[in-house]
Design an enzyme around this catalytic site. Sequence first.
Site, mmCIF file in Angstrom:
data_model
loop_
_atom_site.group_PDB
_atom_site.id
_atom_site.type_symbol
_atom_site.label_atom_id
_atom_site.label_comp_id
_atom_site.label_asym_id
_atom_site.label_seq_id
_atom_site.Cartn_x
_atom_site.Cartn_y
_atom_site.Cartn_z
ATOM 1 N N ASP A 72 36.326 -4.350 2.728
ATOM 2 C CA ASP A 72 35.153 -3.935 1.968
ATOM 3 C C ASP A 72 35.112 -4.608 0.602
ATOM 4 O O ASP A 72 34.036 -4.877 0.063
ATOM 5 C CB ASP A 72 35.138 -2.416 1.802
ATOM 6 C CG ASP A 72 34.695 -1.697 3.084
ATOM 7 O OD1 ASP A 72 34.220 -2.380 4.007
ATOM 8 O OD2 ASP A 72 34.832 -0.459 3.143
ATOM 9 N N GLY A 73 36.284 -4.884 0.011
ATOM 10 C CA GLY A 73 36.320 -5.554 -1.281
ATOM 11 C C GLY A 73 35.678 -6.930 -1.229
ATOM 12 O O GLY A 73 34.970 -7.338 -2.157
ATOM 13 N N ASN A 146 28.995 -0.249 -4.917
ATOM 14 C CA ASN A 146 29.653 1.043 -4.711
ATOM 15 C C ASN A 146 29.526 1.973 -5.902
ATOM 16 O O ASN A 146 28.959 3.059 -5.786
ATOM 17 C CB ASN A 146 31.139 0.841 -4.411
ATOM 18 C CG ASN A 146 31.445 0.760 -2.936
ATOM 19 O OD1 ASN A 146 30.560 0.904 -2.102
ATOM 20 N ND2 ASN A 146 32.705 0.525 -2.608
ATOM 21 N N ASP A 147 30.087 1.554 -7.037
ATOM 22 C CA ASP A 147 30.180 2.496 -8.150
ATOM 23 C C ASP A 147 30.444 1.813 -9.483
ATOM 24 O O ASP A 147 30.931 0.691 -9.550
ATOM 25 C CB ASP A 147 31.291 3.533 -7.886
ATOM 26 C CG ASP A 147 32.611 2.895 -7.450
ATOM 27 O OD1 ASP A 147 33.046 1.924 -8.096
ATOM 28 O OD2 ASP A 147 33.208 3.364 -6.468
ATOM 29 N N ARG A 174 35.714 16.234 -21.414
ATOM 30 C CA ARG A 174 37.024 15.578 -21.549
ATOM 31 C C ARG A 174 37.621 15.474 -20.149
ATOM 32 O O ARG A 174 37.759 16.483 -19.453
ATOM 33 C CB ARG A 174 37.950 16.396 -22.460
ATOM 34 C CG ARG A 174 37.649 16.236 -23.941
ATOM 35 C CD ARG A 174 38.556 17.095 -24.805
ATOM 36 N NE ARG A 174 39.974 16.858 -24.529
ATOM 37 C CZ ARG A 174 40.679 15.839 -25.020
ATOM 38 N NH1 ARG A 174 40.084 14.933 -25.789
ATOM 39 N NH2 ARG A 174 41.949 15.700 -24.743
ATOM 40 N N TYR A 189 35.723 5.275 -3.720
ATOM 41 C CA TYR A 189 36.488 5.958 -4.770
ATOM 42 C C TYR A 189 35.948 7.351 -5.046
ATOM 43 O O TYR A 189 36.695 8.293 -5.305
ATOM 44 C CB TYR A 189 36.462 5.092 -6.025
ATOM 45 C CG TYR A 189 37.394 5.520 -7.137
ATOM 46 C CD1 TYR A 189 38.570 6.223 -6.875
ATOM 47 C CD2 TYR A 189 37.113 5.194 -8.457
ATOM 48 C CE1 TYR A 189 39.422 6.597 -7.891
ATOM 49 C CE2 TYR A 189 37.961 5.562 -9.492
ATOM 50 C CZ TYR A 189 39.121 6.264 -9.208
ATOM 51 O OH TYR A 189 39.963 6.633 -10.225
ATOM 52 N N ALA A 190 34.627 7.509 -4.996
ATOM 53 C CA ALA A 190 34.020 8.819 -5.264
ATOM 54 C C ALA A 190 34.508 9.874 -4.276
ATOM 55 O O ALA A 190 34.670 11.045 -4.636
ATOM 56 C CB ALA A 190 32.495 8.716 -5.215
ATOM 57 N N SER A 192 37.481 9.940 -2.852
ATOM 58 C CA SER A 192 38.838 10.294 -3.280
ATOM 59 C C SER A 192 38.811 11.247 -4.465
ATOM 60 O O SER A 192 39.712 12.070 -4.633
ATOM 61 C CB SER A 192 39.612 9.031 -3.663
ATOM 62 O OG SER A 192 39.709 8.137 -2.573
#
Length: 294
Positions: A72-73, A146-147, A174, A189-190, A192
């Site tokens: 995917d990268g 992606n993000d 924070r 990543y989202a 995870s």
Amino acid sequence: MTAFKTIGLIGRLASTSTQYSISRLVSFLSKQQVEILLDDETSSVLPDGGYEIASRNELALRCDLIIVVGGDGSLLSAARAFAGHNVHILGINRGRLGFLTDISPEEIEYKVGEVLDGKYLKEERFLLDCRLLRDDTELSSGLALNDVVIHPGKFIRMIEFELYIDDEFVYRQRSDGLIISSPTGSTAYALSGGGPIMHPNLDAMALVPLYPHTLSSRPIVVRGSSIVRLIVSEDNNLNPLVTCDGQSQTMSQPGDEVIITKSEKSLSLIHPEGHNFYETCRSKLGWASHTGNP
């Protein structure tokens, strides 16, 4: 008569398995009625092949299909290069999970042959635009399929920021950072970070806090046309990083603004016939299979 006439090939050359798949793919395509172009790096796998070498800019202008061999990268990198151009992207998975590169190496000839015969599904995926502003001056910009992630970098320290959506104040937080994810990135990543899985056809963005200091801070889903704005707090004693797809990053400083919007550029992603998003989730995420009639 093939559905595509000029095909560009891109591969992640660090992997010997990828190199093998590229050679196998070229062998198959050379028997079809198509023109084959290789990007600069991929051509090193086939130094004596006699195929034309082209830059990614040339591939974007000349090809009607780009085949990405890798994980995917690799496809994320190609997405940012070819978004907004009249070219289709097809992925062959030589990585790990492979949500975007969905043809397995064993199926190269069969599945790619089907695509060339016009048997495929097409999806338009939107990208995210990210801009970093300091004193109302744009310092950098980036694209992400992606993000976009705001995080402290290699230091394990909390950062503080204010979040605005469409100029309405949401909260001061924070945390270890924030993920702003497209539907495409919701399974990356989202996921995870505890974010929701969104169907790729949704016009939405998910905002997923990374280890927030308060347990009441939960992911938020907003419409795709929203303007997401983060102001890096003056109280920070470090310089948070702003990362697009985990592949390009910019260092911010206290007082900077990060603005994320839906990009005008989109990506034309194609899949072999029979592709199903929920089946992909079942196979990649280990969901239980169907055992009978509903």
